[in-house]
Design a protein around this motif. Structure first.
Motif, PDB file in Angstrom:
ATOM      1  N   GLU A  29      90.549 107.108  82.594  1.00  0.00           N
ATOM      2  CA  GLU A  29      91.402 106.362  81.672  1.00  0.00           C
ATOM      3  C   GLU A  29      91.038 106.720  80.241  1.00  0.00           C
ATOM      4  OE1 GLU A  29      92.919 101.833  80.613  1.00  0.00           O
ATOM      5  OE2 GLU A  29      91.348 102.106  82.110  1.00  0.00           O
ATOM      6  N   LEU A  30      92.023 107.112  79.465  1.00  0.00           N
ATOM      7  CA  LEU A  30      91.846 107.419  78.048  1.00  0.00           C
ATOM      8  C   LEU A  30      91.809 106.098  77.284  1.00  0.00           C
ATOM      9  CD1 LEU A  30      91.727 109.685  75.908  1.00  0.00           C
ATOM     10  CD2 LEU A  30      94.223 109.545  75.781  1.00  0.00           C
ATOM     11  N   LYS A  31      90.728 105.891  76.530  1.00  0.00           N
ATOM     12  CA  LYS A  31      90.579 104.657  75.756  1.00  0.00           C
ATOM     13  C   LYS A  31      90.283 104.998  74.304  1.00  0.00           C
ATOM     14  CE  LYS A  31      89.072 101.762  79.527  1.00  0.00           C
ATOM     15  NZ  LYS A  31      88.153 100.736  79.964  1.00  0.00           N
ATOM     16  N   THR A  32      90.649 104.080  73.438  1.00  0.00           N
ATOM     17  CA  THR A  32      90.426 104.272  72.013  1.00  0.00           C
ATOM     18  C   THR A  32      89.183 103.508  71.557  1.00  0.00           C
ATOM     19  OG1 THR A  32      91.923 102.433  71.551  1.00  0.00           O
ATOM     20  CG2 THR A  32      92.850 104.650  71.452  1.00  0.00           C
ATOM     21  N   VAL A  33      88.605 103.959  70.460  1.00  0.00           N
ATOM     22  CA  VAL A  33      87.442 103.279  69.879  1.00  0.00           C
ATOM     23  C   VAL A  33      87.834 101.856  69.485  1.00  0.00           C
ATOM     24  CG1 VAL A  33      85.862 103.268  67.904  1.00  0.00           C
ATOM     25  CG2 VAL A  33      86.325 105.411  69.114  1.00  0.00           C
ATOM     26  N   SER A  34      88.963 101.726  68.812  1.00  0.00           N
ATOM     27  CA  SER A  34      89.486 100.399  68.435  1.00  0.00           C
ATOM     28  C   SER A  34      90.583 100.028  69.416  1.00  0.00           C
ATOM     29  CB  SER A  34      90.066 100.428  67.024  1.00  0.00           C
ATOM     30  OG  SER A  34      89.082 100.772  66.095  1.00  0.00           O
ATOM     31  N   PRO A  35      90.341  99.029  70.259  1.00  0.00           N
ATOM     32  CA  PRO A  35      91.361  98.651  71.251  1.00  0.00           C
ATOM     33  C   PRO A  35      92.659  98.200  70.584  1.00  0.00           C
ATOM     34  CG  PRO A  35      89.261  97.581  71.714  1.00  0.00           C
ATOM     35  CD  PRO A  35      89.140  98.214  70.362  1.00  0.00           C
ATOM     36  N   VAL A  44     103.323  97.064  69.714  1.00  0.00           N
ATOM     37  CA  VAL A  44     104.529  97.848  69.417  1.00  0.00           C
ATOM     38  C   VAL A  44     104.544  98.227  67.935  1.00  0.00           C
ATOM     39  CG1 VAL A  44     107.055  97.659  69.214  1.00  0.00           C
ATOM     40  CG2 VAL A  44     105.919  96.988  71.330  1.00  0.00           C
ATOM     41  N   ASP A  45     104.228  97.273  67.070  1.00  0.00           N
ATOM     42  CA  ASP A  45     104.184  97.551  65.628  1.00  0.00           C
ATOM     43  C   ASP A  45     103.118  98.595  65.308  1.00  0.00           C
ATOM     44  OD1 ASP A  45     106.202  95.713  65.190  1.00  0.00           O
ATOM     45  OD2 ASP A  45     104.851  94.119  64.493  1.00  0.00           O
ATOM     46  N   GLN A  46     101.939  98.458  65.905  1.00  0.00           N
ATOM     47  CA  GLN A  46     100.862  99.404  65.643  1.00  0.00           C
ATOM     48  C   GLN A  46     101.232 100.810  66.131  1.00  0.00           C
ATOM     49  OE1 GLN A  46      96.893  98.158  66.666  1.00  0.00           O
ATOM     50  NE2 GLN A  46      96.137 100.261  66.686  1.00  0.00           N
ATOM     51  N   PRO A  57      94.300 108.379  66.507  1.00  0.00           N
ATOM     52  CA  PRO A  57      93.289 107.350  66.766  1.00  0.00           C
ATOM     53  C   PRO A  57      92.056 107.948  67.448  1.00  0.00           C
ATOM     54  CG  PRO A  57      95.450 106.663  67.560  1.00  0.00           C
ATOM     55  CD  PRO A  57      95.559 108.097  67.178  1.00  0.00           C
ATOM     56  N   ASP A  58      90.888 107.478  67.047  1.00  0.00           N
ATOM     57  CA  ASP A  58      89.649 107.936  67.676  1.00  0.00           C
ATOM     58  C   ASP A  58      89.616 107.465  69.123  1.00  0.00           C
ATOM     59  OD1 ASP A  58      88.643 109.222  65.432  1.00  0.00           O
ATOM     60  OD2 ASP A  58      87.746 107.366  64.670  1.00  0.00           O
ATOM     61  N   ILE A  59      89.186 108.348  69.997  1.00  0.00           N
ATOM     62  CA  ILE A  59      89.079 107.992  71.408  1.00  0.00           C
ATOM     63  C   ILE A  59      87.613 107.828  71.789  1.00  0.00           C
ATOM     64  CG2 ILE A  59      91.288 108.981  72.129  1.00  0.00           C
ATOM     65  CD1 ILE A  59      89.869 111.493  72.962  1.00  0.00           C
ATOM     66  N   SER A  60      87.380 106.895  72.688  1.00  0.00           N
ATOM     67  CA  SER A  60      86.007 106.611  73.116  1.00  0.00           C
ATOM     68  C   SER A  60      85.694 107.198  74.480  1.00  0.00           C
ATOM     69  CB  SER A  60      85.769 105.094  73.151  1.00  0.00           C
ATOM     70  OG  SER A  60      86.651 104.471  74.065  1.00  0.00           O
ATOM     71  N   THR A  61      86.701 107.651  75.185  1.00  0.00           N
ATOM     72  CA  THR A  61      86.509 108.194  76.520  1.00  0.00           C
ATOM     73  C   THR A  61      85.773 109.526  76.447  1.00  0.00           C
ATOM     74  OG1 THR A  61      88.585 107.176  77.203  1.00  0.00           O
ATOM     75  CG2 THR A  61      87.709 108.916  78.624  1.00  0.00           C
ATOM     76  N   GLY A  62      84.721 109.641  77.226  1.00  0.00           N
ATOM     77  CA  GLY A  62      84.042 110.922  77.346  1.00  0.00           C
ATOM     78  C   GLY A  62      84.834 111.803  78.288  1.00  0.00           C
ATOM     79  N   PRO A  86      96.882 108.433  70.995  1.00  0.00           N
ATOM     80  CA  PRO A  86      95.571 108.910  71.468  1.00  0.00           C
ATOM     81  C   PRO A  86      95.662 110.209  72.281  1.00  0.00           C
ATOM     82  CG  PRO A  86      95.683 106.545  71.710  1.00  0.00           C
ATOM     83  CD  PRO A  86      97.058 107.008  71.299  1.00  0.00           C
ATOM     84  N   PHE A  87      96.784 110.456  72.946  1.00  0.00           N
ATOM     85  CA  PHE A  87      96.929 111.728  73.658  1.00  0.00           C
ATOM     86  C   PHE A  87      97.053 112.898  72.683  1.00  0.00           C
ATOM     87  CE2 PHE A  87      97.823 109.708  77.806  1.00  0.00           C
ATOM     88  CZ  PHE A  87      96.985 110.506  78.570  1.00  0.00           C
ATOM     89  N   PHE A  88      97.655 112.666  71.529  1.00  0.00           N
ATOM     90  CA  PHE A  88      97.722 113.713  70.515  1.00  0.00           C
ATOM     91  C   PHE A  88      96.304 114.045  70.048  1.00  0.00           C
ATOM     92  CE2 PHE A  88     101.997 112.225  70.645  1.00  0.00           C
ATOM     93  CZ  PHE A  88     102.791 113.270  70.208  1.00  0.00           C
ATOM     94  N   THR A  89      95.485 112.995  69.838  1.00  0.00           N
ATOM     95  CA  THR A  89      94.086 113.203  69.451  1.00  0.00           C
ATOM     96  C   THR A  89      93.387 114.085  70.477  1.00  0.00           C
ATOM     97  OG1 THR A  89      94.008 110.995  68.425  1.00  0.00           O
ATOM     98  CG2 THR A  89      91.894 112.045  68.939  1.00  0.00           C
ATOM     99  N   LEU A  90      93.472 113.704  71.729  1.00  0.00           N
ATOM    100  CA  LEU A  90      92.772 114.417  72.800  1.00  0.00           C
ATOM    101  C   LEU A  90      93.261 115.853  72.953  1.00  0.00           C
ATOM    102  CD1 LEU A  90      90.904 114.525  75.309  1.00  0.00           C
ATOM    103  CD2 LEU A  90      92.905 113.795  76.619  1.00  0.00           C
TER     104      LEU A  90
END
Length: 158
Positions: A29-35, A44-46, A57-62, A86-90
């Motif tokens: 599961e891809l997760k972000t540093v800031s949930p 939706v707004d974010q 967004p920074d991701i926390s998933t190794g 977050p997928f763009f980040t990864l």
């Protein structure tokens, strides 16, 4: 195979878990540093603000060594017409090269939107297979459709 997914409400997670139960492989599961906020309107707004700013967004998933995988299933909710930022980040940090990508998404009416085009742009050397999309509210009733999709792609016998 790797099943890599991002889920906010749990619908995409449910779909990823079902796919995993049928084809095996690893799941992450891809997760972000800031949930993201739990409130629907706030998330939706974010998500819309992130797209407007072209945020990463920074991701926390190794992320494991992606070289170990030939096929990567990528699952996500459709947020404002595409995959969550977050997928763009990864995928900008760890390109998938010539791997096979199999997209799947949940939505509430927008289907894939432009997400498949964005995935192809992020992974220009990858081979993209037919994706699967389902309304998030119907994930629990989609098993037969998922099975048929996996059979068409050659991941299930029969």
């Amino acid at each position: 195979m790797l099943i890599l997914y991002f889920s906010h409400s749990g619908n995409t997670r449910t779909l990823a878990e079902y796919i995993h139960s049928k084809i095996g492989g690893d799941m992450l599961e891809l997760k972000t540093v800031s949930p993201y906020p739990s409130d629907y309107d706030a998330v939706v707004d974010q998500a819309q603000q992130e797209q407007r700013r072209n945020a990463r967004p920074d991701i926390s998933t190794g992320i494991p060594n992606l070289e170990a995988y030939d096929t990567v299933f990528i699952g996500y909710p459709n947020w404002w017409g595409t995959l969550p930022m977050p997928f763009f980040t990864l995928l900008e940090r760890q390109p998938l090269g010539r791997k096979t990508i199999v997209p799947f998404c949940t939505h509430e009416g927008s289907r894939f939107g432009r997400s498949e085009r964005d995935l192809q742009r992020l992974c220009p050397e990858a081979r993209m297979l037919e994706g699967f999309e389902v309304r998030g509210s119907r994930v629990g009733q989609a098993r037969a459709d998922v099975d048929a999709w996996l059979r068409r792609l050659g991941f299930l016998a029969g």
